[in-house]
Motif scaffolding. Structure first.
Motif, PDB file in Angstrom:
ATOM      1  N   PRO A  28      32.424  34.021  40.481  1.00 20.21           N
ATOM      2  CA  PRO A  28      33.104  35.011  39.509  1.00 20.21           C
ATOM      3  C   PRO A  28      33.116  36.433  40.089  1.00 20.21           C
ATOM      4  O   PRO A  28      32.314  36.884  40.254  1.00 20.21           O
ATOM      5  CB  PRO A  28      31.999  34.870  38.189  1.00 20.21           C
ATOM      6  CG  PRO A  28      30.550  34.292  38.681  1.00 20.21           C
ATOM      7  CD  PRO A  28      31.116  33.670  40.036  1.00 20.21           C
ATOM      8  N   ILE A  50      37.009  35.520  37.069  1.00 18.03           N
ATOM      9  CA  ILE A  50      36.349  35.554  35.463  1.00 18.03           C
ATOM     10  C   ILE A  50      37.434  34.932  34.155  1.00 18.03           C
ATOM     11  O   ILE A  50      36.962  33.930  33.748  1.00 18.03           O
ATOM     12  CB  ILE A  50      35.885  36.964  34.947  1.00 18.03           C
ATOM     13  CG1 ILE A  50      34.838  37.377  36.124  1.00 18.03           C
ATOM     14  CG2 ILE A  50      35.281  36.930  33.622  1.00 18.03           C
ATOM     15  CD1 ILE A  50      34.594  38.668  35.955  1.00 18.03           C
ATOM     16  N   PRO A  86      38.894  30.814  36.491  1.00 10.46           N
ATOM     17  CA  PRO A  86      37.516  30.613  37.365  1.00 10.46           C
ATOM     18  C   PRO A  86      37.815  29.275  38.102  1.00 10.46           C
ATOM     19  O   PRO A  86      37.101  29.027  38.933  1.00 10.46           O
ATOM     20  CB  PRO A  86      36.614  30.378  36.207  1.00 10.46           C
ATOM     21  CG  PRO A  86      37.238  30.212  35.100  1.00 10.46           C
ATOM     22  CD  PRO A  86      38.683  30.851  35.132  1.00 10.46           C
TER      23      PRO A  86
END
Length: 293
Positions: free
Chosen positions: A216, A240, A243
């Motif tokens: 992330p 994020i 992903p």
């Protein structure tokens, strides 16, 4: 309808509005970078390789086309009959209309009104392609829940990239995965395998057709490299928001699919990365393509 956008230094892109607002050409720094594998035998709207397809409201596959949401079961049409799955969402081949346009940018929209009875969740989707004068293409994905209830949602993109006069054995890819998924006979993730820090994959030795879970990061950088000519394409995404990354090298072609995704394959059943948008809630994410060091 094909639409061309360009910047002040000679880069340009071509988008086919009537087939999912698909990116069918991209020229950056004098390099033609988009491939459409299968196009010699198939028009874009029926190409089995799904080049440059928008993947939404689900990404990749839903096992057997079947899923449950909020206690109700739904059966999607099976459009991957060989494996028995629903594949690549609902908008990949839908017509998009132009919302706004300039010489270097275009925004296109599709209004999905819940017409598929087994995905009865209306939403609006907008694609924006912008060519910058720093030799980059920025692609923005925006979805808005226009219904009265919650909406199960995922978003991904399925472009194939290549370099001129380069063979597969000359290609490598560098990125930052945590793990990759091994698939079953329906190409649905079966097992997650830790990669123990491996970040470089050479197509001369690595057979790659996997979903990867990424570290992330606000800006995750994937480098696709032509080692023969020392050229590279850089794909940046928030890992994020997005992903997952699919990397797929189709046999018989010299291109590679690099597919950012907000969710895993079969997320409608596993929930892995699935987003639930409330009424009037929006999703927005961006992917940036560039050449350079």
């Amino acid at each position: 309808m094909e639409i061309k956008i360009s910047n002040s230094i000679g880069d340009y892109a071509v988008i086919q509005a009537q087939t999912g607002a698909s990116l069918i050409e991209l020229h950056l720094a004098g390099l033609s970078l988009i491939d459409l594998p299968g196009s010699k035998n198939h028009p874009l709207e029926s190409n089995p390789y799904h080049p440059s397809a928008l993947l939404t409201p689900w990404v990749n596959r839903v096992r057997n086309g079947n899923y449950s949401f909020k206690g109700k079961n739904y059966q999607l049409p099976i459009n991957e009959p060989a494996l028995g799955n629903a594949i690549h969402g609902l908008l990949a081949r839908k017509s998009f209309t132009i919302v706004k346009q300039s010489s270097s940018s275009i925004t296109l929209m599709h209004e999905y009104k819940g017409e598929e009875p087994n995905y009865p969740f209306p939403f609006q989707f907008q694609y924006t392609y912008t060519l910058t004068d720093s030799r980059a293409l920025e692609v923005t994905f925006e979805a808005l829940n226009t219904g009265e209830g919650p909406l199960p949602f995922a978003c991904g993109w399925h472009p194939y990239f290549s370099f001129p006069e380069t063979k597969v054995d000359d290609l490598e890819i560098n990125f930052k995965p945590i793990s990759r998924f091994l698939s079953d006979s329906q190409m649905i993730p079966l097992k997650e395998e830790n990669l123990n820090g491996k970040q470089q994959f050479k197509f001369s030795t690595d057979k790659i057709d996997h979903v990867f879970r990424l570290e992330p990061m606000e800006i995750h950088r994937t480098e696709f490299i032509d080692t023969k000519h020392q050229k590279r394409l850089i794909l940046e995404q928030s890992s994020i928001l997005f992903p997952f990354l699919v990397v797929f090298q189709p046999e018989g072609f010299s291109s590679v699919a690099i597919e950012p995704m907000t969710a895993n394959t079969d997320a409608f059943n596993t929930g892995d990365g699935l987003i639930e948008l409330a009424p009037s809630e929006a999703f927005s994410g961006q992917i940036r393509l560039s050449t350079g060091k």
